[in-house]
Every structure is written in structure tokens, then in C-alpha cells.
Design a protein around this motif. Structure first.
Motif, PDB file in Angstrom:
ATOM      1  N   GLY A 193     -42.545  -3.237  27.482  1.00 48.14           N
ATOM      2  CA  GLY A 193     -42.679  -1.808  27.273  1.00 48.14           C
ATOM      3  C   GLY A 193     -41.355  -1.182  27.674  1.00 48.14           C
ATOM      4  O   GLY A 193     -40.412  -1.092  26.894  1.00 48.14           O
ATOM      5  N   ASN A 251     -53.144  -6.928  31.036  1.00 48.72           N
ATOM      6  CA  ASN A 251     -53.244  -5.505  30.697  1.00 48.72           C
ATOM      7  C   ASN A 251     -53.314  -4.635  31.946  1.00 48.72           C
ATOM      8  O   ASN A 251     -52.723  -3.551  32.003  1.00 48.72           O
ATOM      9  CB  ASN A 251     -54.469  -5.262  29.819  1.00 48.72           C
ATOM     10  N   PHE A 292     -49.788  -4.186  33.571  1.00 44.58           N
ATOM     11  CA  PHE A 292     -48.828  -3.317  32.900  1.00 44.58           C
ATOM     12  C   PHE A 292     -49.423  -1.990  32.457  1.00 44.58           C
ATOM     13  O   PHE A 292     -48.761  -1.201  31.790  1.00 44.58           O
ATOM     14  CB  PHE A 292     -48.203  -4.059  31.716  1.00 44.58           C
ATOM     15  N   ARG A 350     -51.327  -4.290  26.615  1.00 43.31           N
ATOM     16  CA  ARG A 350     -50.067  -4.939  26.294  1.00 43.31           C
ATOM     17  C   ARG A 350     -50.269  -6.162  25.397  1.00 43.31           C
ATOM     18  O   ARG A 350     -49.423  -6.463  24.565  1.00 43.31           O
ATOM     19  CB  ARG A 350     -49.345  -5.350  27.576  1.00 43.31           C
TER      20      ARG A 350
END
Length: 529
Positions: free
Chosen positions: A256, A310, A313, A317
Motif C-alpha cells: 500500500g 488483512n 495492514f 490487502r
């Protein structure tokens, strides 16, 4: 007289195979053939390495990191962060920045001042401030210079820099292959038959009926171990009951905010039936969950890893990325060199992906093979050295489970709380640490500071302050010695004061002076600007 070997056949074109081919080509005097079948799909994952990878590249004539890191999608690794291993919420750090001196003085402070575990790491190792806070920073400053002075106790095979690397194994293989494919003979064939005689293998016969002969056959066929298991009657010795993991589910996810998420560490996070890794390469992050299938299904392990990724982050993701399951065959050959066959890499043995020693052991074996061929080492000595190194990795890994206090799942109730079987060497070590902090006997792969970090990370403190009872054997002094032990008996009070002064300086280390990891790679290694 040296063993009369001139012709070497490397069977397999993975990491171990191309490391062997390039190494023996550069050491000259050998006719090298690589059997690299395009029909075999290679596992192309992230790999966490040790500082010895730089020595391997030096051995094949590549000194500059910028000459290989971009091609291997490599990033830096200054240590390993262990989350949730003792219990949920626990954290400890194992660094390449070795410090062998102040652990006993720290333990005395801990017993007197009730210091937290986190202080052990931040008061002794500068990089621990990056590691324990999980910061996306490298240990250089904005000018690309070392941000602080480091005096290594050991040099990792001639390379004093306290860092290793993360690499893409597929890119690593391709980089070496492209460099050497025109220098060694490469055969894209399938082997149909292994012809044997009293010396081991007489010839490999491909599907076209062609015979491929050599003086030494190096088995780099991975978990299949095709050559060594065709000639060696001993078979592969399993890692059970010490270790039980037999599966890994892997998923690759995009970055990201890459400058925040590309961190110079390997993360290992304990989950319900094993543990998960997170490694950042230059173009993506690779996550994997290593587990025991007796305690969780492949489907549930995949869901747990996806959910954890997930959660880490803060978004979905994983998205459309497709996780895949790998079957792991642990175990090893006690005699990886048998007759005229040498098993290398996973073919010789595999513990589990907990520690980044696999490529390092491949390199050690290549160096030791050369010693045998030059008549400086016997085959029996080679096999003994291999056994020692692999068992050191087994000891390091098995104690992860033995020392844990977790009991929140059936797996952890089976493995933790001293229920994992460990070897006598580890039993003796833990017994000796009841009164003082010492490493195990025999310094093999892991530095003493690694073992100190494990003890403190799992809160295995000596009784009392661990100081007076061991003064004569384990408390060197450092007065006017440039950090080198001098007198083991004098100046104890002064040395404790000196140790506190040094540790207080390290406690106050300001990470603001450090450059962002991604920025350092772009500016000084990848030369993006």
C-alpha cells in the motif's frame, strides 16, 4: 592425494543447483554440467538470508550489492522480529548486530529495577530500536553513511556489516543462471534411469537414451532427493518428534504505502497451529503460514493467514491474490555425501523455514566440498560438519515451541510449556542458564548474542542477579579495554558503571537520524534517482 574429480554434474536448477554450478566454475579446474529441466516448476518465493550471502557473491566475483540486489528484487534485513511467541502480545528481537558483553550487567539491573524485556534489546543493540518498534528504517543516515559506530565481535565470514537480505528465489536463480548459462554446460532433459555400480552412480540416462556421466553427482532435486536416495540405504531421518510442521500456505500481496510497509526485517508471528512470516521484497510482500496439518486444515490455515494479513495492514490487502499450499518434507540425511553423490540444499535436509540458514548451509557445504576435493578434509568430516550445522538449526527452532507459554489452541497445548522434545544439548543449556546467562556449548551457526536474545525474549531469567556466582568464569571486565575482555576479577564495580553508561547511551538512541529503508534502496542500491 586429492580426490581425482574433474567432472561434476549438478542435478537440479534451483537455488542450490545454480549456487553449486557458479561456485565450482569460479573455483576453476572443474567441468560443470547442470541438468535443469524446464518441465519442473520451481518454487519462486521470498527467502530470508544471513550475512553470509555476501560472502557467496564475493566467491563468485560480485562484491557490490548494487550489482545483484536489483536483479534479485532484494531488500535489507537487519534482524528477525518475533511476535506472540511467549504469549499473545509478547515481542523480542534477534539482530545481526552482535553484542556479547553486557547481558549479565543488564540482568543485574533487571533484578534490582524490574526492567521490562524490551529494555534488554534497546539497551544493548542500536538496531533494536528499529526492530522492536517495527520501523521502516535502515541503519544508515540520509547521506548513505553508517549512522552509528559498530564494533563487530565477529565478522560473518569477513563481512562486518550487521545486515542480511531478503531475496526473490526465482529472480536469484535466474540471475545466476543468466550469468553462467554460457560458461557451464546446461542440459534441458528429463532423467529416466539412474544406472549404478559399486561407486554409486555410473550414469544418468535421459528420456532420449543419452548417458550423462560424472566423477561427482550433486543432488539438488529438492524434497525429492532423487540421487542420494537412490544410492544411500540410510534413508531420510525425520525431524519428528522435535518438529511437526508439514505444510505452508503462501500468499503474495502488493504494497500500500511502500515507504511505510517495506521494513528491513523478517517478521515471524505465532498463530494457532504454527507461525506466519512476512517478508518485503522490492516489488511485493510475501506472507506464509507454516503449520502442522494434524491441528488445522488447509482451508482453515488459509483463512487464518488471510485474516491476519488483512488485520496487519488494516484493509483487504489480499484481495484477488490466490494463496497456495506447499507440502513440506522435513528431515535430513546423516550422510549427504555418500559414495560419488553429494546431496545439497533441501535434498540433503530441511528443518523448517523458521531460520534463514538454508542458503548459508549450502554455501558452507560448497566450501567444505572444495576442502574435500583438495584433500584438506575427509568425506566423513564433511558429513559430520553438515550434521552439526543442521542440528544447531534444529536446536534453535525446537526451543521456540518448548519455551512458549501459549495454551490457546490444541497445537500450543501439544507443543508449549516444555512439551516439545528438545535435544540433550538444549536441556543442558537451559539448565546452565538457571544461574547465569550463557550460550550453549559449541558455537556453530548462531552467535551467543542470538541465544541471549532468545532467553530474554522468553523471559528465562537466572535466579537472583546471575552475577556473583559466575564472576570467575563469565564476567569479563572492560575497563580501558576497547570492549575486549581483559581481567575477569578486578574492577567489577567500575565495569558495571561503564556498562550502565554504554547501555544508557544506547537506550537514548534517536531513530530520527536513520534513513527510510525504501529511500536508501532507491538512492544507493537501485539508483532510481
Amino acid at each position: 592425494m586429492a580426490i581425482p574429480i574433474k567432472k561434476i554434474v549438478v542435478f537440479g536448477g534451483g537455488s542450490a543447483g545454480w549456487m553449486a554450478a557458479s561456485y565450482f566454475y569460479e573455483k576453476s579446474g572443474f567441468d560443470v554440467t547442470v541438468i535443469d529441466s524446464s518441465k519442473h516448476k520451481r518454487l519462486e518465493l521470498s527467502a530470508s538470508t544471513t550475512p553470509y550471502l555476501k560472502r557467496f557473491f564475493k566467491d563468485i566475483g560480485i562484491d557490490n550489492e548494487s550489482d545483484w540486489m536489483p536483479q534479485c528484487k532484494a531488500t535489507y534485513k537487519i534482524g528477525v522480529l518475533y511476535d506472540d511467541w511467549l504469549k499473545k502480545g509478547s515481542r523480542w528481537w534477534n539482530s545481526f548486530e552482535a553484542e556479547e558483553f553486557y547481558h549479565t550487567y543488564w540482568n543485574k539491573q533487571r533484578s534490582e529495577e524490574d526492567l521490562p524485556v524490551s529494555d534488554f534489546f534497546k539497551s544493548r543493540i542500536m538496531s533494536s530500536h528499529v526492530g522492536m518498534a517495527d520501523l521502516p528504517k535502515f541503519i544508515m543516515n540520509e547521506k548513505g553513511e553508517r549512522a552509528y559506530q559498530y564494533q563487530p565481535v565477529k565478522s560473518y565470514g569477513g563481512h562486518p556489516e550487521p545486515w542480511a537480505h531478503h531475496i526473490d528465489t526465482g529472480a536469484f536463480n535466474n540471475f545466476i543462471k543468466e550469468r553462467y548459462k554460457d560458461k557451464v554446460k546446461v542440459l534441458d532433459v528429463e532423467i529416466e534411469e539412474i544406472e549404478q555400480d559399486e561407486n554409486g552412480i555410473k550414469a544418468l540416462i535421459d528420456t532420449g537414451g543419452n548417458k550423462i556421466t560424472a566423477d561427482l553427482y550433486i543432488d539438488c532435486s529438492g524434497f525429492k532427493s532423487q540421487l542420494i536416495e537412490s544410492v544411500n540405504p540410510d534413508g531420510r531421518i525425520p525431524m519428528a518428534p522435535y518438529l511437526t510442521h508439514d505444510r505452508a500456505v503462501v500468499v503474495e500481496v502488493p504494497y500500500g504505502d511502500i515507504k511505510e510497509e517495506m521494513k528491513p526485517r523478517t517478521l515471524t508471528k505465532a498463530l494457532s497451529a504454527g507461525w506466519m512470516w512476512n517478508i518485503g521484497l522490492s516489488d511485493r510482500m510475501v506472507n506464509g503460514y507454516v503449520y502442522t496439518s494434524d491441528y488445522i486444515s488447509d482451508e482453515d490455515a488459509t483463512k487464518e493467514m488471510v485474516d491476519t494479513t488483512n488485520e496487519m495492514f488494516g484493509e483487504d490487502r489480499v484481495g484477488a491474490a490466490k494463496p497456495w499450499v506447499i507440502k513440506i518434507r522435513t528431515g535430513h540425511h546423516a550422510r549427504p555425501w555418500y559414495k560419488n553423490v553429494l546431496a545439497l540444499g533441501v535434498s540433503a535436509g530441511f528443518v523448517e523455514p523458521m531460520e534463514a540458514t538454508l542458503l548459508m548451509i549450502v554455501h558452507f557445504c560448497l566450501n567444505n566440498t572444495r576442502e574435500v576435493l583438495n584433500d584438506n578434509m575427509t568425506v566423513d568430516e564433511f558429513n559430520d560438519k553438515y550434521e552439526y550445522t543442521l542440528m544447531d538449526t534444529l536446536d534453535w527452532t525446537s526451543t521456540q515451541y518448548y519455551l512458549s507459554d501459549r495454551d490457546d489452541s490444541s497445537f500450543w497445548r501439544f507443543k508449549s510449556g516444555n512439551k516439545t522434545q528438545i535435544r540433550q544439548r538444549m536441556i543442558d543449556w537451559l539448565d546452565s542458564c538457571k544461574t547465569t546467562i550463557v550460550p550453549p556449548e559449541d558455537d556453530i551457526l548462531f552467535y551467543p548474542s542470538c541465544w541471549y536474545a532468545k532467553l530474554i525474549g522468553f523471559e528465562k531469567f537466572p535466579d537472583g542477579d546471575g552475577f556473583d556466582a559466575t564472576e570467575g568464569e563469565a564476567l569479563p571486565t572492560y575497563s580501558n579495554s576497547n570492549f575486549k575482555p581483559q581481567n575477569k576479577f578486578k574492577y567489577k564495580e567500575m565495569d558495571e558503571l561503564n556498562a550502565r553508561t554504554v547501555m544508557d547511551e544506547r537506550r537514548s538512541f534517536d531513530t530520527d537520524i536513520l534513513i527510510n529503508h525504501k529511500e536508501y534502496l532507491d538512492r544507493f542500491i537501485y539508483k532510481c534517482q
